[in-house]
Motif scaffolding. Structure first.
Motif, short mmCIF file in Angstrom:
data_model
loop_
_atom_site.label_atom_id
_atom_site.label_comp_id
_atom_site.label_asym_id
_atom_site.label_seq_id
_atom_site.Cartn_x
_atom_site.Cartn_y
_atom_site.Cartn_z
N GLN A 1 1.89 -6.67 -8.76
CA GLN A 1 0.59 -6.18 -8.60
C GLN A 1 -0.41 -5.53 -10.29
O GLN A 1 -1.34 -5.75 -9.77
CB GLN A 1 0.06 -6.50 -6.97
CG GLN A 1 0.56 -7.62 -6.12
CD GLN A 1 -0.23 -8.88 -6.22
OE1 GLN A 1 -0.30 -9.92 -7.02
NE2 GLN A 1 -1.07 -8.72 -5.02
N ASN B 1 -6.38 -4.46 1.85
CA ASN B 1 -5.58 -3.54 0.81
C ASN B 1 -4.96 -3.16 1.96
O ASN B 1 -4.50 -1.83 1.56
CB ASN B 1 -6.27 -3.31 -0.01
CG ASN B 1 -7.65 -1.89 0.10
OD1 ASN B 1 -8.31 -2.13 2.14
ND2 ASN B 1 -8.09 -1.13 0.21
N LYS C 1 4.06 -13.04 -1.47
CA LYS C 1 4.96 -12.70 -2.59
C LYS C 1 6.31 -11.81 -1.60
O LYS C 1 8.15 -11.93 -2.63
CB LYS C 1 4.66 -11.48 -3.57
CG LYS C 1 3.34 -12.41 -4.34
CD LYS C 1 2.86 -11.40 -5.10
CE LYS C 1 2.56 -12.08 -6.61
NZ LYS C 1 1.14 -12.79 -5.49
N ALA C 2 5.84 -10.86 -1.59
CA ALA C 2 7.05 -9.87 0.33
C ALA C 2 8.10 -11.41 0.98
O ALA C 2 9.00 -10.71 0.75
CB ALA C 2 6.03 -8.97 0.76
N THR D 1 -3.15 -7.83 0.69
CA THR D 1 -2.10 -7.57 1.55
C THR D 1 -1.33 -8.73 1.95
O THR D 1 -0.77 -9.02 2.11
CB THR D 1 -1.95 -6.61 2.70
OG1 THR D 1 -2.51 -6.60 3.62
CG2 THR D 1 -1.91 -5.15 1.78
N ASP E 1 -1.98 -11.92 0.02
CA ASP E 1 -1.92 -12.60 -0.74
C ASP E 1 0.26 -11.50 -1.04
O ASP E 1 0.91 -12.41 -1.64
CB ASP E 1 -2.19 -12.07 -1.97
CG ASP E 1 -3.46 -12.98 -2.13
OD1 ASP E 1 -3.79 -13.90 -0.84
OD2 ASP E 1 -3.80 -12.50 -2.83
N LEU E 2 -0.02 -10.26 -0.51
CA LEU E 2 1.27 -9.65 -1.07
C LEU E 2 2.48 -10.07 0.06
O LEU E 2 3.01 -9.69 -0.60
CB LEU E 2 0.99 -8.20 -1.33
CG LEU E 2 2.13 -7.07 -1.00
CD1 LEU E 2 2.12 -7.29 -2.54
CD2 LEU E 2 2.07 -5.88 -0.84
N ILE F 1 -5.55 -5.17 -3.90
CA ILE F 1 -4.37 -6.09 -3.86
C ILE F 1 -5.12 -6.28 -2.49
O ILE F 1 -5.26 -5.40 -1.25
CB ILE F 1 -3.23 -4.25 -3.65
CG1 ILE F 1 -2.92 -4.10 -5.25
CG2 ILE F 1 -1.74 -4.77 -3.32
CD1 ILE F 1 -1.49 -3.58 -4.70
N ALA G 1 7.02 -5.76 -5.30
CA ALA G 1 5.65 -6.79 -4.94
C ALA G 1 4.95 -5.75 -5.02
O ALA G 1 3.90 -6.43 -5.62
CB ALA G 1 5.78 -7.39 -4.00
N ILE G 2 4.24 -4.87 -5.03
CA ILE G 2 3.30 -4.02 -5.20
C ILE G 2 3.06 -3.72 -6.64
O ILE G 2 2.15 -4.46 -7.46
CB ILE G 2 2.66 -2.65 -4.39
CG1 ILE G 2 2.97 -2.90 -2.67
CG2 ILE G 2 1.68 -1.96 -4.47
CD1 ILE G 2 3.07 -1.84 -1.87
N ILE H 1 8.68 -4.43 -0.59
CA ILE H 1 7.35 -4.32 -0.84
C ILE H 1 7.09 -3.50 -2.07
O ILE H 1 5.84 -4.08 -3.04
CB ILE H 1 6.84 -4.08 0.52
CG1 ILE H 1 7.46 -4.01 2.12
CG2 ILE H 1 5.18 -3.47 0.50
CD1 ILE H 1 6.89 -4.12 2.98
#
Ligand SMILES: Cc1ncc(COP(=O)(O)O)c(C=O)c1O
Length: 456
Positions: free
Chosen positions: A416, A388, A365-366, A359, A361-362, A357, A412-413, A409
């Protein structure tokens, strides 16, 4: 309707960039943007829950006190409060600083203190004084994300030393110093946030503090101790600052009123021995002549009421509760493979996710779910590290927002993780349930372990 001329340029075009590019100084090529500043534009939207900033809760400061103090300044000191002041700061502000440092057992000479425009400027001025392009600066891994752009803009070669639950690994630091000895190089300074570190939330053990100061004295190595959070302790025993252990010969100190009073007043300070201070003062003259005299008056008024420690005690109560809420929410909402630190003070938790993952990119999304955090890579000069991990702030948001922010969050994780499993056909091995968070597997960069284990 006539066009307003200065409204014309809404976006920078590539032709604009070309026009100026040849003029830029070489240092701009390595300048980095501050991750938090970038996020501020997004997190200013009221619908966004921001776990990104390092914001103290200023809503608890009594409005009546603020109004009374500003009125008193207007009645008694208008001319001085609106005038330039000495570059070093007012003696009365330095008295307040001595009181704050005294609360942690430090007793600097008032002549060694300069009032700065936040701790951030103190870091900048120290680098301006000590760092030439290519010089080595050593700091923690991860380090304060706001220090990364400073080290980069002075073109330092920054070496980051891993942290674990007891702060910076001093054995690793010694190995780096030995390697540099072999190359006939030595760092200009070691930068550390030893208490409730930003971003990792970890605190350097007493054993390591002593060893670091011993190394500094043996090697005549400067250490820059940045300590915004030392008084924001929720539990455990207070530890002596590096400055106290050293007495101020080799440890330079950076402090701030931002986290114990207000970041909006932009008041911090640096403490350094006279030869270094002389250069810092020259650097500040060039930068901004003096720190805001208006807010120095505000601090003087505020300290004269003698309630500043009570206010910190109130903040500590609030933040302890919020830290507990965030830890409970992480247990509920984050996948079993995640690890995180459990700080005894300060404002931040550092969470580490499965390696696949990213973060950054995350975060994209978040943000679509109206929640923000600081991706771990902001805390590294080498941006391939910390990918990550994430920094989560629990001080600037209420319990409900913490729970909802962590829930979003976590969602979102999960998306992923599901995507990863669908693409690879792999099921991540889920570790044992986490009644005992300390015993969870080590994170990538910041191994999670009980304090007292491992190397000094
Ligand atoms: C470790 C550390 N140093 C310095 C600063 C800068 O603070 P200020 O410039 O508001 O005093 C911060 C702010 O978050 C910080 O966490």
């Amino acid at each position: 309707m006539e066009e307003t001329p200065h409204r014309r340029r809404a976006h920078t075009r590539s032709s604009d960039l070309e026009r100026y590019a040849g003029l830029f100084a070489a240092r701009t090529g390595v300048m980095r943007s501050s991750a938090m500043r970038d996020l501020m534009a997004v997190t200013a939207r009221p619908e966004v829950i921001s776990l990104a900033g390092g914001l103290p809760d200023t809503s608890t400061f009594p409005a009546g006190t603020f109004a009374a103090q500003m009125t008193r300044i207007a009645q008694e000191s208008t001319a001085e409060a609106l005038q330039y002041g000495p570059t070093e700061g007012f003696a009365e502000t330095v008295d307040c600083i001595l009181e704050v440092m005294g609360a942690e057992g430090m007793l600097p000479d008032p002549d060694d203190v300069i009032v700065t425009t936040g701790g951030q400027q103190a870091i900048d001025l120290i680098c301006k004084t000590l760092v030439d392009p290519g010089d080595v600066v050593v700091c923690e891994a991860p380090t304060y994300p706001g220090a990364v752009p400073v080290f980069c803009s002075y073109q330092a070669e920054t070496i980051q030393i891993d942290c674990d639950g007891d702060g910076m690994r001093i054995d690793e630091l010694e190995a780096v110093l030995a390697r540099l000895d072999g190359e006939s190089r030595r760092p200009k300074f070691v930068y550390s946030v030893p208490s409730f570190q930003n971003p990792a939330g970890v605190t350097m053990s007493l054993e390591r503090r002593r060893r670091l100061v011993e190394l500094a004295r043996q090697r005549e190595l400067l250490v820059v101790e940045d300590n915004p959070y030392g008084l924001l302790r929720f539990g455990g025993e207070p530890l002596p600052p590096l400055y106290q252990l050293d007495g101020g010969d080799f440890v330079l100190y950076v402090g701030t009123f931002s986290k114990i009073l207000s970041p909006g007043i932009r008041l911090g300070w640096a403490v350094a021995p006279p030869p270094v201070m002389e250069k810092i003062v020259l650097g500040k003259q060039a930068a901004d002549l003096c720190t805001s005299t208006l807010t120095q008056h505000f601090v003087r008024e505020y300290f004269s009421e003698r309630r500043w420690r009570e206010y910190i005690a109130d903040l500590v109560e609030i933040y302890r509760g919020r830290r507990d809420t965030m830890i409970a929410a992480l247990h509920d909402q984050f996948p079993a493979q995640a690890t995180w630190t459990e700080p005894e003070g300060g404002l931040f938790i550092w969470a580490t996710l499965p390696e696949y993952i990213d973060t950054s990119d995350l975060l994209a999304k978040a943000l679509r779910k109206d929640v923000a955090f600081v991706p771990g890579q902001a805390a590294y000069v080498d941006e391939s590290r910390g990918r990550n991990s994430m920094r989560l702030n629990f001080s600037g948001v209420n319990d409900e927002e913490i729970r909802e922010g962590v829930r979003r969050i976590g969602e979102a994780i999960s998306e992923q993780v599901e995507l990863y499993e669908a693409l690879t056909g792999e099921q991540e091995v889920v570790p044992a349930p986490r009644e005992k968070p300390e015993s969870r597997p080590a994170g990538d960069v910041l191994p999670f372990r009980k304090s007292g284990e491992g190397a000094a």
